[in-house]
Design a protein around this motif. Structure first.
Motif, PDB file in Angstrom:
ATOM      1  N   ILE A 256      15.496  22.025  -2.644  1.00  0.00           N
ATOM      2  CA  ILE A 256      14.823  23.411  -2.513  1.00  0.00           C
ATOM      3  C   ILE A 256      15.043  23.702  -1.019  1.00  0.00           C
ATOM      4  N   ILE A 257      15.556  24.803  -0.807  1.00  0.00           N
ATOM      5  CA  ILE A 257      15.757  25.245   0.646  1.00  0.00           C
ATOM      6  C   ILE A 257      15.187  26.800   0.677  1.00  0.00           C
TER       7      ILE A 257
ATOM      8  N   ALA B 273       5.844  22.258  -3.171  1.00  0.00           N
ATOM      9  CA  ALA B 273       5.440  21.006  -2.528  1.00  0.00           C
ATOM     10  C   ALA B 273       3.984  20.626  -2.646  1.00  0.00           C
ATOM     11  N   ILE B 274       3.176  21.909  -2.772  1.00  0.00           N
ATOM     12  CA  ILE B 274       1.668  21.637  -3.118  1.00  0.00           C
ATOM     13  C   ILE B 274       1.550  20.936  -4.501  1.00  0.00           C
ATOM     14  N   GLU B 275       2.250  21.576  -5.594  1.00  0.00           N
ATOM     15  CA  GLU B 275       2.217  20.983  -6.800  1.00  0.00           C
ATOM     16  C   GLU B 275       2.557  19.417  -6.883  1.00  0.00           C
TER      17      GLU B 275
ATOM     18  N   ALA C  12       0.203  16.331  -7.934  1.00  0.00           N
ATOM     19  CA  ALA C  12       0.322  15.277  -8.909  1.00  0.00           C
ATOM     20  C   ALA C  12       0.364  13.644  -8.471  1.00  0.00           C
ATOM     21  N   GLY C  13       0.231  13.683  -7.151  1.00  0.00           N
ATOM     22  CA  GLY C  13      -0.116  12.412  -6.493  1.00  0.00           C
ATOM     23  C   GLY C  13       1.572  11.940  -6.133  1.00  0.00           C
ATOM     24  N   GLU C  14       2.298  12.577  -5.741  1.00  0.00           N
ATOM     25  CA  GLU C  14       3.737  12.183  -5.410  1.00  0.00           C
ATOM     26  C   GLU C  14       4.141  12.799  -4.014  1.00  0.00           C
ATOM     27  N   SER C  15       4.411  12.028  -3.077  1.00  0.00           N
ATOM     28  CA  SER C  15       4.838  12.571  -1.698  1.00  0.00           C
ATOM     29  C   SER C  15       6.332  13.377  -1.974  1.00  0.00           C
ATOM     30  N   VAL C  16       6.630  14.265  -0.871  1.00  0.00           N
ATOM     31  CA  VAL C  16       7.717  15.200  -1.131  1.00  0.00           C
ATOM     32  C   VAL C  16       8.418  14.873   0.347  1.00  0.00           C
TER      33      VAL C  16
ATOM     34  N   GLN D 100      10.270  19.638 -13.004  1.00  0.00           N
ATOM     35  CA  GLN D 100       9.242  20.034 -13.793  1.00  0.00           C
ATOM     36  C   GLN D 100       8.111  21.029 -13.205  1.00  0.00           C
ATOM     37  N   PHE D 101       8.112  20.991 -11.683  1.00  0.00           N
ATOM     38  CA  PHE D 101       7.360  21.779 -11.057  1.00  0.00           C
ATOM     39  C   PHE D 101       8.014  23.482 -10.946  1.00  0.00           C
ATOM     40  N   LEU D 102       9.195  23.386 -11.237  1.00  0.00           N
ATOM     41  CA  LEU D 102       9.790  24.704 -11.170  1.00  0.00           C
ATOM     42  C   LEU D 102       9.453  25.501 -12.327  1.00  0.00           C
ATOM     43  N   SER D 103       9.159  26.901 -11.977  1.00  0.00           N
ATOM     44  CA  SER D 103       8.776  27.776 -13.021  1.00  0.00           C
ATOM     45  C   SER D 103      10.101  27.955 -13.981  1.00  0.00           C
TER      46      SER D 103
END
Length: 443
Positions: free
Chosen positions: A263-264, A305-307, A311-315, A416-419
């Motif tokens: 994502i940019i 990024a927040i979502e 969920a406990g996963e780094s970005v 999965q976090f994308l709308s």
């Protein structure tokens, strides 16, 4: 119409300077201490307290040393974080030297591919000049590491440790680029002489054989099989023999890399939001995964990024780390330096203008491991760097939310976090950008 600087203008400039009441004080300060120290604003430090409402425990910080492998370290660190949780491995690293070897080998072949693709163009063409400026380098992007892993897997650092050249890459880069440019001369001449495809392919194979030898001498030979031993947090001993890099990745990481997308945020007029983009001649593995970005608004960028952090996963993320950044204290804040007040002149380009006019681009990749939310809105972010534990807070940096707005360009998140709307946009065929587009910058 030309405009020569006149002596009258110089006299006026000097008069204007001396009319500034603080000019002599500022001259002494800046000549003695430099621009950044003279414009440092300590008020920004108090806003960068390293406390976060969401804070992942990701262990010790790694050190890329004198190499440009931040993108590789950041990506492998996100996988290491997951491994630590699954297998109780706190003091553990994946081998950055292993992926470094294969990246340089594949980049050599990718360079040959582009040399042959542009062989009919003169050396003065912009594409050829761009290729020859840096035939290969340490930097890369997320999709490029995925292409390597999909082909070669990964190994623990114990299976392929660091070497002089992996930790200090200037010598191998200088030598390798000299060799690649020499090879370009040969390949272009073969095309000019109408050599057969077989002759060109045989020559290219011999060139790759030489590159493989150079890299083996520099990094060591990559393991084909290896044993993996470790003790978990409960001190229980584990050992598995005869692993391959692919089987190690499947068992100990097990990610479906297709689940992760780039994502940019590039607010330039040539890149409408909710559209995908790729960059011509950018990659490493011929026939491998291509670079593909989905451009979104900054609000969507941060929410994704927040979502993932929730969920406990780094970005994994890419930014222009040198802008408004205190490397020693580990602070990235728009107010850390006030050059505008020091020089009494505005520095007012917006994000799009900085991209269009070459003032900023992605230069470094790190990992988001936390965020401070106040009334649901981010105020600052926790960043795991790869410059070792002696900078920042044991290697971790604090990035203000305002700094993220201006100088963050890329994150990698699960689909999965994308709308649904963004998922549909991400599935589009990408628009092809020029090789020198800022979104093709390598971290």
């Amino acid at each position: 119409m030309s405009h020569e600087i006149t002596s009258e203008q110089l006299d006026q400039f000097n008069q204007n300077l001396h009319e500034q009441p603080t000019s002599s004080v500022l001259e002494r300060a800046v000549t003695k201490n430099g621009i950044l120290a003279s414009s440092y604003d300590w008020h920004a430090v108090s806003d960068s307290d390293p406390v976060f409402s969401i804070d992942l425990d990701t262990g010790d910080v790694a050190n890329q040393k004198q190499s440009g492998r931040c993108w590789m370290f950041a990506a492998l660190n996100t996988m290491r974080h997951d491994m630590a949780q699954k297998f109780g491995l706190k003091k553990f690293e994946l081998s950055q030297s292993y992926t470094f070897f294969w990246d340089k080998f594949e980049k050599a072949n990718y360079f040959y591919e582009n040399v042959l693709k542009t062989a009919q163009q003169p050396t003065s063409s912009r594409e050829v000049a761009w290729l020859m400026e840096t035939p290969q380098q340490d930097g890369g992007q997320w999709d490029m590491l995925c292409a390597l892993i999909e082909k070669y897997g990964v190994v623990p650092q114990s299976a392929m440790p660091e070497t002089y050249n992996s930790s200090k890459s200037n010598e191998i880069n200088t030598t390798l680029n000299r060799k690649l440019r020499q090879d370009a001369v040969v390949l272009r001449q073969l095309v000019a002489d109408n050599a057969s495809e077989q002759e060109i392919n045989d020559t290219r194979t011999n060139m790759l054989n030489t590159i493989y030898r150079m890299l083996t001498y520099s990094f060591g030979q990559p393991p084909v099989k290896f044993d993996f031993e470790y003790r978990d947090e409960q001190k229980t001993y584990h050992r598995e023999a005869n692993l391959t890099p692919q089987s190690f990745f499947k068992k100990y990481i097990g990610w479906n890399l297709d689940d992760y997308v780039s994502i940019i945020n590039a607010p330039t007029t040539d890149k409408p939001y909710n559209q995908t983009y790729t960059i011509d001649m950018l990659g490493n593995v011929v026939g491998g995964r291509a670079v593909k970005h989905l451009n979104v608004t900054m609000a969507d960028f941060k929410q994704l990024a927040i979502e993932q952090l929730k969920a406990g996963e780094s970005v994994w993320f890419g930014c222009d780390v040198g802008q408004s950044s205190d490397r020693q204290k580990g602070i990235m804040d728009l107010n850390i330096y006030n050059e505008a007040a020091l020089f009494d002149t505005p520095f007012s380009m917006n994000k799009a203008q900085r991209l269009d006019y070459g003032d900023s681009m992605m230069t470094h990749a790190m990992v988001l491991t936390g965020v401070d939310l106040v009334d649901g809105q981010p105020t600052k972010w926790k960043v795991e760097n790869s410059w070792g534990p002696k900078v920042g807070t044991k290697g971790y940096f604090v990035m203000s939310d305002a700094w993220m707005n201006e100088f963050c360009y890329q994150i990698v998140v699960k689909k999965q976090f994308l709308s649904p709307e963004l998922q549909a946009a991400q599935s589009q065929e990408p628009v092809l950008l020029k090789p020198w587009d800022p979104m093709g910058a390598l971290a």
